[in-house]
Design a protein around this motif. Structure first.
Motif, PDB file in Angstrom:
ATOM      1  N   PHE A  38       0.851  -1.223   0.009  1.00 15.15           N
ATOM      2  CA  PHE A  38      -0.008  -0.100  -0.067  1.00 15.15           C
ATOM      3  C   PHE A  38       0.834   1.320   0.081  1.00 15.15           C
ATOM      4  N   ALA A  39       1.775   1.200   0.786  1.00 13.44           N
ATOM      5  CA  ALA A  39       2.697   2.434   0.904  1.00 13.44           C
ATOM      6  C   ALA A  39       3.347   2.729  -0.265  1.00 13.44           C
ATOM      7  N   TRP A  40       3.951   1.763  -0.939  1.00 15.82           N
ATOM      8  CA  TRP A  40       4.666   1.750  -2.282  1.00 15.82           C
ATOM      9  C   TRP A  40       3.692   2.315  -3.489  1.00 15.82           C
ATOM     10  N   LYS A  41       2.597   1.751  -3.496  1.00 12.69           N
ATOM     11  CA  LYS A  41       1.682   2.024  -4.571  1.00 12.69           C
ATOM     12  C   LYS A  41       1.003   3.702  -4.325  1.00 12.69           C
ATOM     13  N   TYR A  42       0.797   3.787  -3.201  1.00 13.34           N
ATOM     14  CA  TYR A  42      -0.200   5.007  -3.063  1.00 13.34           C
ATOM     15  C   TYR A  42       0.539   6.089  -2.385  1.00 13.34           C
ATOM     16  N   LYS A  43       1.632   5.818  -1.392  1.00 17.05           N
ATOM     17  CA  LYS A  43       2.396   6.804  -0.695  1.00 17.05           C
ATOM     18  C   LYS A  43       3.905   6.697  -1.027  1.00 17.05           C
ATOM     19  N   ARG A  44       4.224   6.531  -2.315  1.00 15.42           N
ATOM     20  CA  ARG A  44       5.626   6.234  -2.462  1.00 15.42           C
ATOM     21  C   ARG A  44       6.488   7.466  -2.229  1.00 15.42           C
ATOM     22  N   LEU A  45       5.769   8.511  -2.534  1.00 16.28           N
ATOM     23  CA  LEU A  45       6.733   9.945  -2.650  1.00 16.28           C
ATOM     24  C   LEU A  45       6.892   9.857  -0.947  1.00 16.28           C
ATOM     25  N   GLN A  46       6.076   9.795  -0.188  1.00 21.97           N
ATOM     26  CA  GLN A  46       6.013  10.224   1.261  1.00 21.97           C
ATOM     27  C   GLN A  46       6.934   9.183   1.949  1.00 21.97           C
ATOM     28  N   LEU A  47       6.939   7.755   1.598  1.00 22.65           N
ATOM     29  CA  LEU A  47       7.603   6.881   2.127  1.00 22.65           C
ATOM     30  C   LEU A  47       8.883   7.106   2.031  1.00 22.65           C
ATOM     31  N   LEU A  48       9.677   7.539   0.576  1.00 24.17           N
ATOM     32  CA  LEU A  48      10.698   7.838   0.160  1.00 24.17           C
ATOM     33  C   LEU A  48      11.377   9.069   0.984  1.00 24.17           C
ATOM     34  N   THR A  49      10.237   9.934   0.999  1.00 21.54           N
ATOM     35  CA  THR A  49      10.675  11.346   1.681  1.00 21.54           C
ATOM     36  C   THR A  49      11.002  11.007   3.165  1.00 21.54           C
ATOM     37  N   ALA A  50      10.368  10.252   3.752  1.00 21.28           N
ATOM     38  CA  ALA A  50      10.502   9.908   5.153  1.00 21.28           C
ATOM     39  C   ALA A  50      11.907   8.895   5.316  1.00 21.28           C
ATOM     40  N   ILE A  51      12.002   8.256   4.361  1.00 20.33           N
ATOM     41  CA  ILE A  51      13.317   7.264   4.533  1.00 20.33           C
ATOM     42  C   ILE A  51      14.484   8.283   4.042  1.00 20.33           C
ATOM     43  N   PHE A  52      14.361   9.027   3.415  1.00 19.39           N
ATOM     44  CA  PHE A  52      15.339  10.075   3.045  1.00 19.39           C
ATOM     45  C   PHE A  52      15.995  10.851   4.196  1.00 19.39           C
ATOM     46  N   LEU A  53      14.911  11.289   4.656  1.00 14.69           N
ATOM     47  CA  LEU A  53      15.064  12.124   6.047  1.00 14.69           C
ATOM     48  C   LEU A  53      15.608  11.374   7.229  1.00 14.69           C
ATOM     49  N   SER A  54      15.152  10.334   7.243  1.00 15.09           N
ATOM     50  CA  SER A  54      15.705   9.525   8.376  1.00 15.09           C
ATOM     51  C   SER A  54      17.230   9.027   8.052  1.00 15.09           C
ATOM     52  N   LEU A  55      17.568   8.718   6.787  1.00 16.70           N
ATOM     53  CA  LEU A  55      19.035   8.764   6.567  1.00 16.70           C
ATOM     54  C   LEU A  55      19.797   9.735   6.683  1.00 16.70           C
ATOM     55  N   CYS A  56      19.237  11.274   6.664  1.00 11.70           N
ATOM     56  CA  CYS A  56      20.054  12.388   6.925  1.00 11.70           C
ATOM     57  C   CYS A  56      20.185  12.414   8.138  1.00 11.70           C
ATOM     58  N   ALA A  57      19.084  12.104   9.233  1.00 11.85           N
ATOM     59  CA  ALA A  57      19.225  12.182  10.670  1.00 11.85           C
ATOM     60  C   ALA A  57      20.150  11.342  11.190  1.00 11.85           C
ATOM     61  N   ALA A  58      20.175  10.068  10.311  1.00 13.72           N
ATOM     62  CA  ALA A  58      21.324   9.230  10.834  1.00 13.72           C
ATOM     63  C   ALA A  58      22.743   9.674  10.543  1.00 13.72           C
ATOM     64  N   LEU A  59      22.839  10.263   9.524  1.00  7.50           N
ATOM     65  CA  LEU A  59      24.053  10.825   9.221  1.00  7.50           C
ATOM     66  C   LEU A  59      24.450  11.924  10.124  1.00  7.50           C
ATOM     67  N   PHE A  60      23.449  12.751  10.335  1.00  4.89           N
ATOM     68  CA  PHE A  60      23.630  13.847  11.290  1.00  4.89           C
ATOM     69  C   PHE A  60      24.122  13.435  12.798  1.00  4.89           C
TER      70      PHE A  60
END
Length: 824
Positions: free
Chosen positions: A191-213
């Motif tokens: 469901f997340a990949w089909k209908y909320k792909r952008l939100q999921l990828l954005t959340a993952i990207f921000l999480s990776l940035c948080a991890a880096l920070f």
């Protein structure tokens, strides 16, 4: 304007001011509305408590709301007291109604009395209503506490029969739960990949940035604190403690921040479903817990770097202990993870019970196996040598703890066994880390210890801090570590023992805002704000003093004495106002100061003028600091070193080691000499008397040469030889030398006196013995003095040489001078 401003006499009475009456009615109406709102809030909270009798977290939150409502009710009741006091005072002014047969009073007075009595009744009814509501709120809060206590006891002491049927039921439920979990995760990801792909990828990207920070940034920023120097084969104890503490705290804190930010991003972008969010939350939480235990075990045991190990165990023992600790932590984390999944999936309770049963059994077996490990390293043995068994008490403790844990789980008290297992793993890790932190703070705060740390060396190199400054920084760092341990670890321990975040928040709020000592309420936040306001007022006062003196009075060519008086008066006034503002901001009642002032005035009236004078004088001495402990002071007939300054008297130790208590008022009302006020630099004068048969320039050159050769005589200011006076048969010279420490001037004077005598004898000026008649004066006298002092010691008596031949020996006459009685 209030109704109490009406005159008491009827003929002078004026009509009540409409605005005042309107304000009073408005205040009472507002209080009534507040009580009605509080009554409705209590009803709502009571219903919510009835619905949440099995939810401990919700009950904790509701208790905070109930306590806040009770506080608002009490505040409403207190707000009516000033008006009630005004009414009572006004009724006392109006007096009682006229007795029967007495002349009638004015109608306006009767109306005023009736209105005030009616208003008093309304306020009393309002106060009674507030008291009833406060009692209801207190009962509701107590009932919530009792319910939570019962929930905690039932959770721990709930008994479950463990048999084959229970195990079979749990096994089938486990299979069903796994299938449902797999379907839920698959459907959510799809469901997340089909209908909320952008939100999921954005959340993952921000999480990776948080991890880096957080993770990478913390390592780069704090690497000197958490990295072990492989080239240091024998690191110091404080270094090992510091690295162990920070290598546990910093990665755990960074991981916690990363986990919270990741969950926040997933929730903010509406990626998580209600059934998946608890699973993700418990997974992230147990991951941080496992990381904390693993980093702590590695920090303490250091299995691969024995020279950084905090406990004396062998390499093999360290590896086995770390494996056992991580195994117990992993099992405990899996227990909570699987329990959280079961709760989120709505699985049967028996499945959670069986999971906790096996987790408790495994942890108990590991504890018993740990008793068989031989980690103890013999004294003087290398780290890779075989270890010795545990002490018998430790082995018995492991076996008993493991056996009790297994027995508790087997007989059916699985909740209690799970609680004990959690405390053994998690609480023990928290306590060990806190203990390491306390040891680190204690070691850092020791004298001369902070300079050997990485931070100390950096501060010394970067800012050029001296040893005293580094010691003060070390003390501050130690106190900071203590505060960090208290703020960070005490809440963690409370959470492990069943308390909730809402409880800790409420306690923290009360700690900082409402500390009650008897009838006095102290607010730490208010005190801190008062200190800040006082500091700001003090700085503003000092700036205004400098501006007024340098920019206003200097341009007006005001007399220096007037400028000093105005500057001092402005300083006292500004500091006093800053103190009053700080005291008011801190929440302290200024009426208490009025009571103190009244008590002092009463004491003065009863003949305590001297005590009060000494007390005030002591305060002035402590603030102005005209002298400090260790200074050499002279006042009246008393001379010596200051040993202690109190608010009544100052202790002076004379050179004969006699302690004299001098009232402080003597230091304020009389002249006081301080030889070491700004520094210990002082001048000593040595008079030299020679006959006219001696060349004056030669005497002066010899005196300067002798002074410059002495190692303790300062070159700046330089010594001076002065031709001071002509006598009838002699010339008087004076050698003036400066010493860095006037307290030690006695030794310098003695050395100079001996050297002058020996050099003058060697140069043919005088002889070592004086032979003269009673009428004759000595041709040469050597004496040492220091300026502005009253007397001369016996050792400073002049020694005369180079006299005419005589037949009667006589001791030389003592030459008067201003030499002080200094310590030898």
């Amino acid at each position: 304007m209030t109704l109490s401003a009406l005159p008491a006499r009827a003929q002078d009475a004026a009509a009540p001011v409409p605005e005042a009456q309107t304000d009073v009615v408005s205040a009472q109406s507002q209080a009534t509305d507040q009580l009605n709102a509080a009554r409705e809030e209590l009803k709502r909270l009571t219903d919510l408590v009835d619905k949440a009798k099995t939810d401990d977290n919700r009950l904790a939150e509701l208790k905070v709301d109930v306590d806040a409502t009770a506080k608002s009710i009490i505040g409403t009741s207190i707000a009516t007291r000033p008006r009630l006091d005004e009414i009572k005072a006004r009724l006392a002014e109006l007096g009682d109604p006229p007795a029967e047969g007495a002349p009638p009073e004015a109608g306006i007075v009767s109306q005023e009395r009736e209105r005030l009595i009616a208003e008093r009744g309304e306020i009393n009814a309002l106060t009674g209503d507030a008291e009833n509501l406060s009692i209801q709120a207190t009962k509701l809060s107590n009932s919530i506490t009792a319910t939570r206590r019962a929930l905690f006891s039932n959770t721990l002491l709930q008994h479950t029969t463990i048999n084959l049927e229970v195990l079979q039921s749990a096994s089938s439920s486990f299979v069903t739960e796994g299938q449902e979990l797999s379907r839920s995760l698959t459907s959510w990801i799809s469901f997340a990949w089909k209908y909320k792909r952008l939100q999921l990828l954005t959340a993952i990207f921000l999480s990776l940035c948080a991890a880096l920070f957080f993770l990478s940034g913390s390592y780069r920023l704090f690497s000197p604190l958490i990295r072990r120097d492989v080239t240091d084969m024998e690191p110091g104890y404080i270094t090992r403690l510091s690295v162990a503490f920070w290598s546990t705290m910093i990665p755990t804190t960074a991981a916690s921040a990363f986990v919270l930010s990741s969950y926040f991003f997933l929730q903010s972008f509406n990626v998580l479903r209600p059934d998946i969010a608890p699973i993700i939350a418990i997974t992230l939480a147990v991951s941080v817990g496992l990381l904390f235990v693993a980093t702590l075990a590695n920090a303490v045991l250091a299995p691969s770097e024995g020279n950084w190990r905090l406990v004396r165990v062998s390499n093999l023992g360290a590896r086995r202990l770390m494996f056992a600790i991580i195994a117990m932590a992993t099992i405990n984390c899996l227990d909570y993870l699987l329990g959280g999944i079961s709760e989120a999936m709505g699985s049967p309770v028996v499945l959670t019970v069986v999971k906790s049963l096996f987790a408790s059994l495994f942890i108990g077996f590991i504890l018993m196996i740990m008793a068989l490990i031989k980690p103890i390293l013999p004294v003087g043995a290398p780290l890779d040598s075989p270890g010795l068994p545990w002490p018998r008490a430790m082995s018995v403790l492991f076996v008993v703890a493991g056996g009790l844990l297994i027995a508790t789980a087997v007989i059916g008290y699985v909740g209690l066994a799970r609680f004990i297992a959690t405390q053994i793993v998690v609480t023990s890790a928290i306590l060990v880390t806190a203990y390491i932190g306390i040891l680190t703070g204690k070691a850092v705060a020791k004298q001369n210890a902070f300079a050997d740390t990485v931070v100390g060396r950096f501060l010394e190199k970067r800012f050029g801090m001296g040893q005293v400054a580094l010691d003060q920084a070390g003390l501050a760092a130690g106190l900071g570590i203590y505060a960090l341990v208290v703020v960070f670890f005490i809440p963690l321990i409370l959470l492990q023992w069943g308390f909730k975040i809402a409880d800790i928040q409420a306690w923290a709020y009360r700690l900082f805002t409402e500390i009650k000592i008897g009838s006095i309420t102290i607010s730490l936040v208010g005190i801190f704000a008062g200190i800040l306001l006082f500091a700001a007022g003090y700085l503003i006062t000092r700036w205004f003093q400098r501006w007024l003196d340098g920019s206003v009075m200097a341009r007006s060519r005001v007399d220096a004495g007037v400028r000093n008086s105005i500057r001092t008066g402005v300083g006292y006034l500004g500091v006093g106002l800053a103190g009053l503002i700080g005291i008011s901001a801190a929440g302290l009642d200024l009426s208490s100061l009025a009571l103190v002032a009244g008590a002092l005035s009463l004491g003065v009236g009863f003949g305590l003028q001297n005590i009060v004078s000494n007390f005030v004088s002591g305060l002035i001495l402590l603030v102005e600091r005209p002298f400090k402990v260790g200074d050499w002071v002279v006042t009246g007939t008393t001379e010596g070193f200051v040993k202690r300054i109190s608010v009544r008297a100052t202790e002076i130790e004379t050179f004969q080691r006699q302690s004299i208590m001098v009232p402080n008022s003597l230091f304020i009302n009389a002249s006081v000499g301080n030889w070491t006020h700004r520094n210990k630099l002082g001048r000593s004068d040595i008079p030299v008397i020679v006959g006219y048969d001696t060349a004056p320039r030669k005497v002066m050159d010899l005196l300067l040469e002798i002074a410059e050769a002495h190692p303790l005589v300062l070159r700046n200011p330089s010594p001076m030889a002065v031709f001071t006076a002509f006598g009838e048969t002699t010339m008087t010279f004076e050698l003036r030398v400066y010493v860095a420490d006037i307290v030690n001037g006695g030794g310098v004077r003695n050395d100079l006196r001996l050297e002058i005598f020996e050099r003058f004898r060697a140069e043919g000026i005088g002889s070592p013995f004086l032979q003269q008649t009673v009428e004759e004066e000595p041709a040469l006298a050597v004496q040492e003095v220091a300026r502005d002092a009253p007397a001369v010691t016996d050792e400073d008596a002049p020694m005369a040489v180079d006299a005419k031949p005589v037949t009667t020996p006589r001791r030389p006459r003592r030459v008067g001078s201003s030499t002080p009685g200094e310590p030898s």
